[in-house]
Design a protein around this motif. Structure first.
Motif, mmCIF file in Angstrom:
data_model
loop_
_atom_site.group_PDB
_atom_site.id
_atom_site.type_symbol
_atom_site.label_atom_id
_atom_site.label_comp_id
_atom_site.label_asym_id
_atom_site.label_seq_id
_atom_site.Cartn_x
_atom_site.Cartn_y
_atom_site.Cartn_z
ATOM 1 N N PRO A 34 45.615 -5.384 15.895
ATOM 2 C CA PRO A 34 44.773 -4.727 14.948
ATOM 3 C C PRO A 34 44.097 -3.559 15.403
ATOM 4 O O PRO A 34 43.833 -2.509 14.705
ATOM 5 C CB PRO A 34 44.211 -5.846 14.120
ATOM 6 C CG PRO A 34 44.135 -6.989 14.922
ATOM 7 C CD PRO A 34 45.380 -6.866 15.794
ATOM 8 N N THR A 35 43.520 -3.748 16.723
ATOM 9 C CA THR A 35 42.643 -2.830 17.192
ATOM 10 C C THR A 35 43.475 -1.500 17.411
ATOM 11 O O THR A 35 42.864 -0.391 17.150
ATOM 12 C CB THR A 35 42.091 -3.431 18.556
ATOM 13 O OG1 THR A 35 41.107 -4.557 18.018
ATOM 14 C CG2 THR A 35 41.243 -2.227 19.102
ATOM 15 N N LEU A 37 45.901 -0.786 15.815
ATOM 16 C CA LEU A 37 46.482 0.018 14.594
ATOM 17 C C LEU A 37 45.153 0.726 13.886
ATOM 18 O O LEU A 37 45.415 1.955 13.421
ATOM 19 C CB LEU A 37 46.465 -1.150 13.563
ATOM 20 C CG LEU A 37 47.980 -1.788 13.698
ATOM 21 C CD1 LEU A 37 47.980 -3.146 12.801
ATOM 22 C CD2 LEU A 37 49.345 -0.693 13.303
ATOM 23 N N VAL A 38 43.780 0.100 14.195
ATOM 24 C CA VAL A 38 42.674 0.946 13.845
ATOM 25 C C VAL A 38 42.421 2.169 14.669
ATOM 26 O O VAL A 38 42.007 3.210 14.006
ATOM 27 C CB VAL A 38 41.471 0.073 13.935
ATOM 28 C CG1 VAL A 38 40.195 0.706 13.866
ATOM 29 C CG2 VAL A 38 41.714 -1.185 13.045
ATOM 30 N N MET A 39 42.734 2.121 15.972
ATOM 31 C CA MET A 39 42.758 3.418 16.705
ATOM 32 C C MET A 39 43.813 4.342 16.410
ATOM 33 O O MET A 39 43.728 5.329 17.116
ATOM 34 C CB MET A 39 42.759 2.946 18.222
ATOM 35 C CG MET A 39 41.783 2.123 18.648
ATOM 36 S SD MET A 39 41.744 1.433 20.134
ATOM 37 C CE MET A 39 41.674 2.670 21.350
ATOM 38 N N GLY A 40 44.784 4.058 15.494
ATOM 39 C CA GLY A 40 45.846 5.297 15.019
ATOM 40 C C GLY A 40 47.160 5.306 15.631
ATOM 41 O O GLY A 40 48.091 5.880 15.305
ATOM 42 N N SER A 43 52.317 1.196 14.056
ATOM 43 C CA SER A 43 52.393 -0.010 13.710
ATOM 44 C C SER A 43 53.714 -0.648 14.791
ATOM 45 O O SER A 43 53.297 -1.804 15.579
ATOM 46 C CB SER A 43 52.913 -0.721 12.371
ATOM 47 O OG SER A 43 54.098 -0.088 12.156
ATOM 48 N N ASP A 104 53.510 0.084 8.512
ATOM 49 C CA ASP A 104 51.806 -0.084 8.677
ATOM 50 C C ASP A 104 51.066 -0.825 7.678
ATOM 51 O O ASP A 104 50.332 -1.692 7.941
ATOM 52 C CB ASP A 104 51.257 1.438 8.674
ATOM 53 C CG ASP A 104 51.866 2.326 9.894
ATOM 54 O OD1 ASP A 104 52.273 1.549 11.063
ATOM 55 O OD2 ASP A 104 51.532 3.349 9.859
ATOM 56 N N SER A 108 49.420 -4.527 8.565
ATOM 57 C CA SER A 108 48.110 -4.784 8.143
ATOM 58 C C SER A 108 47.560 -5.873 7.103
ATOM 59 O O SER A 108 46.791 -6.440 7.552
ATOM 60 C CB SER A 108 47.309 -3.309 7.752
ATOM 61 O OG SER A 108 47.448 -2.486 8.599
ATOM 62 N N TYR A 111 48.282 -9.075 8.802
ATOM 63 C CA TYR A 111 47.445 -9.494 9.619
ATOM 64 C C TYR A 111 46.090 -9.967 8.819
ATOM 65 O O TYR A 111 45.525 -11.403 9.592
ATOM 66 C CB TYR A 111 47.075 -8.651 10.757
ATOM 67 C CG TYR A 111 47.485 -8.477 12.025
ATOM 68 C CD1 TYR A 111 48.706 -7.717 12.345
ATOM 69 C CD2 TYR A 111 46.933 -9.364 12.944
ATOM 70 C CE1 TYR A 111 49.257 -7.919 13.667
ATOM 71 C CE2 TYR A 111 47.611 -9.625 14.103
ATOM 72 C CZ TYR A 111 48.790 -8.819 14.464
ATOM 73 O OH TYR A 111 49.394 -9.075 15.774
#
Length: 150
Positions: A34-35, A37-40, A43, A104, A108, A111
């Protein structure tokens, strides 16, 4: 300069995950994916990187615990086979989701649902009183399996 900052952030993040892995015995993938994914990161890259991270830390952790006699080899074989099958199925699902353009979002949401479920189950176990639980029964059944060599 920005590239150096990103690398330092990733090194620090890896160090934090390693400390958590060693302290709690948990896989870091539930934080890594997940980190990323948050950083861009896409997936598929986040999931693959999380699996790679978990493989390395799991091998190192298992070797360290083996030195102290804390490894149940029968359970390890069962979990390795089941995990390998699960990873193959999961890879195919992620590939299908990616082809449909939904990877994506679905990853998300999955998770968030997974972490919420784990959190609720941990709270339930923490509040539970008594000695009988499903996890103990499952553990006993796994220990009774006779898998060579013994």
């Amino acid at each position: 300069m920005e590239l150096l900052g990103m690398r330092l952030l990733l090194v620090g993040f890896g160090l934090l995950i390693g400390i958590l892995f060693g302290f709690f015995g948990m896989g870091g993938s539930f934080l890594v994916t997940p980190t990323l994914l948050v950083m861009g990161y896409p997936s598929r890259v986040a999931v693959g990187s999380g699996l790679t991270f978990v493989f390395g830390t799991s091998v190192i952790g298992a070797l360290r615990h083996r030195e102290h006699g804390h490894v149940d080899y029968k359970l390890a074989v069962i979990m390795t086979v089941a995990t390998t099958l699960g990873i193959e199925i999961g890879k195919r699902v992620v590939d299908a989701l990616h082809a449909a353009g939904n990877a994506d979002l679905v990853i998300s949401v999955a998770y968030v649902g997974l972490l919420a479920t784990v959190g609720v189950l941990m709270l339930r176990d923490a509040r539970a009183t008594g000695t009988s639980s499903t996890s103990v029964d499952l553990s006993d059944r796994v220990k009774e399996l006779e898998i060579p060599p013994r």
